[in-house]
Design a protein around this motif. Structure first.
Motif, short mmCIF file in Angstrom:
data_model
loop_
_atom_site.label_atom_id
_atom_site.label_comp_id
_atom_site.label_asym_id
_atom_site.label_seq_id
_atom_site.Cartn_x
_atom_site.Cartn_y
_atom_site.Cartn_z
N THR A 22 89.59 25.94 98.92
CA THR A 22 90.06 26.05 97.54
C THR A 22 89.05 25.52 96.54
N ILE A 23 88.11 24.72 97.00
CA ILE A 23 87.08 24.23 96.09
C ILE A 23 85.72 24.53 96.70
N ALA A 24 84.74 24.55 95.84
CA ALA A 24 83.38 24.72 96.33
C ALA A 24 83.07 23.58 97.29
N ASN A 25 82.37 23.89 98.34
CA ASN A 25 82.16 22.85 99.34
C ASN A 25 81.07 21.87 98.95
N GLY A 26 80.46 22.10 97.79
CA GLY A 26 79.58 21.07 97.25
C GLY A 26 78.15 21.16 97.70
N THR A 27 77.90 21.71 98.89
CA THR A 27 76.52 21.75 99.34
C THR A 27 75.80 22.94 98.73
N GLU A 28 74.68 22.70 98.15
CA GLU A 28 73.85 23.76 97.59
C GLU A 28 72.87 24.21 98.67
N PRO A 29 72.61 25.49 98.74
CA PRO A 29 71.58 25.91 99.69
C PRO A 29 70.25 25.30 99.30
N ARG A 30 69.54 24.82 100.28
CA ARG A 30 68.25 24.17 100.01
C ARG A 30 67.09 25.04 100.42
N HIS A 31 67.40 26.07 101.19
CA HIS A 31 66.36 26.94 101.70
C HIS A 31 66.88 28.38 101.63
N PRO A 32 66.01 29.34 101.33
CA PRO A 32 66.48 30.73 101.20
C PRO A 32 67.19 31.27 102.44
N LEU A 33 66.93 30.68 103.61
CA LEU A 33 67.56 31.17 104.83
C LEU A 33 68.81 30.39 105.21
N ASP A 34 69.24 29.45 104.37
CA ASP A 34 70.47 28.73 104.66
C ASP A 34 71.66 29.69 104.67
N PRO A 35 72.67 29.38 105.49
CA PRO A 35 73.86 30.24 105.49
C PRO A 35 74.58 30.21 104.15
N LEU A 36 75.39 31.22 103.90
CA LEU A 36 76.17 31.27 102.67
C LEU A 36 77.09 30.06 102.58
N THR A 37 77.23 29.55 101.35
CA THR A 37 78.18 28.46 101.12
C THR A 37 79.50 29.05 100.62
N ALA A 38 80.54 28.23 100.66
CA ALA A 38 81.84 28.66 100.15
C ALA A 38 81.72 29.04 98.67
N ALA A 39 80.98 28.23 97.91
CA ALA A 39 80.84 28.49 96.47
C ALA A 39 80.17 29.84 96.23
N GLU A 40 79.19 30.18 97.05
CA GLU A 40 78.50 31.46 96.87
C GLU A 40 79.42 32.64 97.18
N ILE A 41 80.23 32.49 98.22
CA ILE A 41 81.16 33.57 98.57
C ILE A 41 82.17 33.77 97.43
N GLU A 42 82.69 32.65 96.91
CA GLU A 42 83.64 32.74 95.80
C GLU A 42 82.99 33.34 94.55
N ARG A 43 81.76 32.95 94.29
CA ARG A 43 81.05 33.45 93.12
C ARG A 43 80.81 34.96 93.24
N ALA A 44 80.43 35.41 94.43
CA ALA A 44 80.22 36.85 94.65
C ALA A 44 81.51 37.61 94.35
N ARG A 45 82.62 37.03 94.77
CA ARG A 45 83.91 37.67 94.54
C ARG A 45 84.20 37.78 93.04
N GLU A 46 83.98 36.67 92.32
CA GLU A 46 84.22 36.68 90.87
C GLU A 46 83.38 37.75 90.17
N ILE A 47 82.13 37.85 90.58
CA ILE A 47 81.22 38.81 89.94
C ILE A 47 81.72 40.24 90.19
N LEU A 48 82.20 40.50 91.41
CA LEU A 48 82.71 41.84 91.73
C LEU A 48 84.00 42.13 90.95
N VAL A 49 84.86 41.12 90.83
CA VAL A 49 86.09 41.32 90.05
C VAL A 49 85.75 41.61 88.59
N ASP A 50 84.84 40.80 88.03
CA ASP A 50 84.45 41.00 86.63
C ASP A 50 83.83 42.37 86.41
N ALA A 51 83.14 42.88 87.40
CA ALA A 51 82.50 44.19 87.27
C ALA A 51 83.47 45.34 87.55
#
Ligand code: CO
Length: 674
Positions: A22-51
């Motif tokens: 329900t909340i962003a998990n707080g960890t920011e990716p530190r490297h381009p190959l890091d796995p997706l974070t919860a916040a990134e998945i939620e953000r992708a969803r918001e962007i698709l809804v807005d579009a």
């Protein structure tokens, strides 16, 4: 009264490991190959809804990281920002329309959105939603056709507890199915809510469901054999008291593990690698290095197929693509719950999207630990030099996934001598049908009274983006070779080896050959070792049958990857899926056959290997009610990559041990060494 299937157990769609975030998990990716974070998945969803791309009836069959290209990665300066992108398949459940979108969560925009048409050849449906398993079961259980069939069989009082298992349909070319989103349902009985349904198949009852129209589009009800009544339960209350003869084994690491973890980066002895996880492939390894020299740029098992060798209408179409149709990662286990690993363990959490595109967490999805692995090297010299022995240790990075009745573990092992091993573990419950007890079925041995388990295969495809001392690599097939007795072999004992460079994608479609001890050598095209030979690794296959289905069969076209042990391709960022992006109900030809159509050069290029390995199962009574783990895999071993045995400096073990009978005395601690 509508019957609800929401309490049905053990099918994809009931992954108990998934935890809503329900909340962003707080960890920011530190490297381009890091796995997706919860916040990134939620953000992708918001962007698709807005579009306007993710409306009320839209769902998300698959959401993956859109990994950086190699050029982007090379240009990136550590510590600076980088573009994080998400690859989302959106499906409108009302119409079946599919859009593939790339979303930049860094820039907050949809980079691209492409409509694809799954109703047009060569077809191919997006991955199943978890909600579709429940919906399919509801549709079947409420249909007059299925209820009539159950009644005809005298099973009308078993309807409430019946389990309708929804299964990917394969591609069989029926007019009312081609290009549609279809699922097939087989029926299993349960004696109680907690019964194991797989033991009680209702043979010959198949219901075909259109998941967009939400209707039954066909039913087959053609056999009338008894439903096997024997229990398939495996819990202690069913099995009886556990044996008491096994004494405890304690694995302790009093000084902690030998590995270090910084974000996704793991360092252990000479090895370094990045641990990644996504919804489709599950565990992904990046930038695997030994002594800081590149070995693998990326490694994963992105596809597998489980084709059945049975002519019956109930099963001839079964050919599960567990990654491409069901998503191995989305169905992965929470490992801590099952005591899968021993020792000092580092767990990694995983984040995937649920059907609505929201982030869900799979806690402790990847397990990493060290294992003692017996003897690393040993010699006893009958002189004052004496006995020297060093113990082998391996770093284990693993995950497990449950897809319906089956469970698959994927274990990557890294050894002190520079070797890498991949081991797939297959366990869980064998898929069975019913039959007349004591009868003979050419395609399905009877493994318990009236329980017939069809022959089948589990064929995996590992994708190895190799990089032996860099991306410029060369592929060479090495065979041990007999020499006819004669001038070149006067005593008949001699043999040699042949080296065949595989220069193009067509030349690199190969089969294993145990009679020649065949291995595939990946050589640096530019680096040499201290005796002047190219630095190299060997891909060492294990004996394994390829696809048993006829080359003219539907599954041979759909799982073409499984018709060769080896494919070599020139690297392309987009080429990730051995059977294509959407193998579900696809007519075939996608993935490796398409990737290799241009027959590119792989000689001295950025080389990718695709290795098929697996199991061919003619099931046995001992596989019931749960199959002991069966193993399949391969080795990737240095061959002139290192100048000498890199594990000469491993210290003697000083670990205390006990000798059970004699020696230092029963139960008395003593140490090994001189
Ligand atoms: Co099997």
């Amino acid at each position: 009264m509508p019957v609800h299937a929401h309490d049905t157990p053990d099918q994809p769609g009931h992954n108990p490991a998934l935890i809503p975030v329900t909340i962003a998990n707080g960890t920011e990716p530190r490297h381009p190959l890091d796995p997706l974070t919860a916040a990134e998945i939620e953000r992708a969803r918001e962007i698709l809804v807005d579009a306007g791309l993710l409306g009320e009836t839209a769902r998300v069959p698959m959401l993956l990281p859109d990994e950086p290209t190699k050029d982007e990665l090379a240009a990136w300066v550590p510590g600076t920002p980088f573009d994080r992108r998400v690859d989302v398949t959106v499906m409108d459940t009302a119409t079946g329309a599919v859009t593939e979108a790339i979303v930049s969560v860094t820039r907050g925009e949809v980079v691209s959105a492409t409509e694809i048409d799954p109703s047009a050849a060569p077809y191919g449906q997006p991955q199943y939603l978890f909600e579709e398993y429940e919906r399919a079961a509801d549709i079947v259980k409420n249909s007059p056709e299925w209820r009539a069939a159950m009644t005809r069989r005298g099973l009308e009082d078993r309807i409430d507890l019946a389990f309708c298992s929804p299964l990917a349909p394969g591609f069989v070319g029926r007019e009312n199915e081609v290009g549609r989103r279809v699922i097939r349902s087989l029926t299993f009985l349960r004696d109680s809510e907690d019964d194991i349904p797989w033991a009680h198949p209702v043979e010959g009852l198949i219901v075909h469901v259109d998941l967009v129209a939400n209707t039954v589009i066909g039913i087959e009800d053609e056999e009338d054999v008894p439903v096997p009544a024997g229990s398939g339960k495996y819990t202690p209350d069913a099995v009886g008291p556990a044996r008491t003869t096994l004494k405890p084994v304690e694995i302790t690491q009093p000084e902690g593990p030998s590995f270090a973890v910084k974000g996704s980066l793991v360092e252990w002895e000479n090895w370094s690698l990045r641990v990644d996880f996504n919804a489709r492939e599950g565990l992904v390894l990046h930038d695997v290095r030994f002594d800081d020299r590149p070995v693998l740029t990326r490694a994963s098992v992105p596809e597998m197929v489980v084709p059945y060798g049975d002519t019956s209408n109930t099963r001839f179409w079964i050919s599960y693509f567990d990654a491409g149709e069901y998503l191995l990662g989305k169905n992965a286990n929470h490992l801590e719950l099952g005591c899968d690993c021993l020792g000092v363990i580092k767990y990694f959490d995983g984040y995937v999207a649920d059907d609505h595109g929201h982030a869900v967490k799979i806690p402790n999805v990847v397990c990493m630990h060290e294992e003692d692995y017996g003897i690393l090297w040993k010699h006893t010299e009958p002189s004052s030099v004496g006995a020297h022995v060093r113990r082998s240790r391996r770093l284990v990075v693993s995950y497990f996934s449950t897809i319906g009745n089956y469970d698959y573990g994927f274990y990557w092992y890294f050894y002190l001598d520079g070797s890498i091993q991949l081991e797939a573990k297959a366990t869980g419950i064998v898929f069975v049908g019913g039959g007349i007890p004591g009868s003979t079925n050419a395609h399905a041995p009877e493994i318990a009274p009236g329980v017939f388990a069809p022959v089948h295969q589990h064929l995996f495809s590992a994708r190895l983006d190799v990089a032996i001392d860099g991306e410029d690599n060369r592929l060479v097939e090495i065979d041990a070779a007999r020499i006819p007795m004669g001038d070149a072999n006067p005593f008949g004992n001699a043999f040699t080896w042949t080296e065949t460079t595989l220069r193009t994608e067509s030349e690199a479609q190969r089969e294993a050959d145990t009679s020649a001890a065949r291995v595939w050598e990946v050589r640096s095209a530019s680096k040499t070792n201290y005796i002047g030979k190219p630095t190299a690794y060997h891909l060492i296959p294990q004996p394994t049958a390829l696809l048993m289905a006829d080359p003219a069969s539907s599954v041979a076209a759909r799982a073409a990857f499984a018709t060769k042990h080896l494919w070599g391709t020139a690297y392309d960022h987009e080429e990730r899926w051995p059977a294509g992006r959407y193998p579900n109900a696809h007519q075939g030809g996608a993935g490796l056959p398409a990737y290799t159509e241009d027959d590119r050069s792989i000689d001295g290029e950025d080389l990718v290997l695709w290795h098929t390995f697996g199991l061919t199962h003619i099931p046995r009574p001992e596989d019931w009610p749960i199959m002991p783990v069966d193993y399949a895999g391969f080795w990737f071993k240095p061959y002139g990559f290192l100048d000498v045995n890199p594990a000469m400096d491993v210290p003697e073990s000083s670990q205390a041990h006990q000798i059970a009978d004699g020696g230092c005395g029963r139960g008395t601690a003593c140490t090994c060494g001189h």
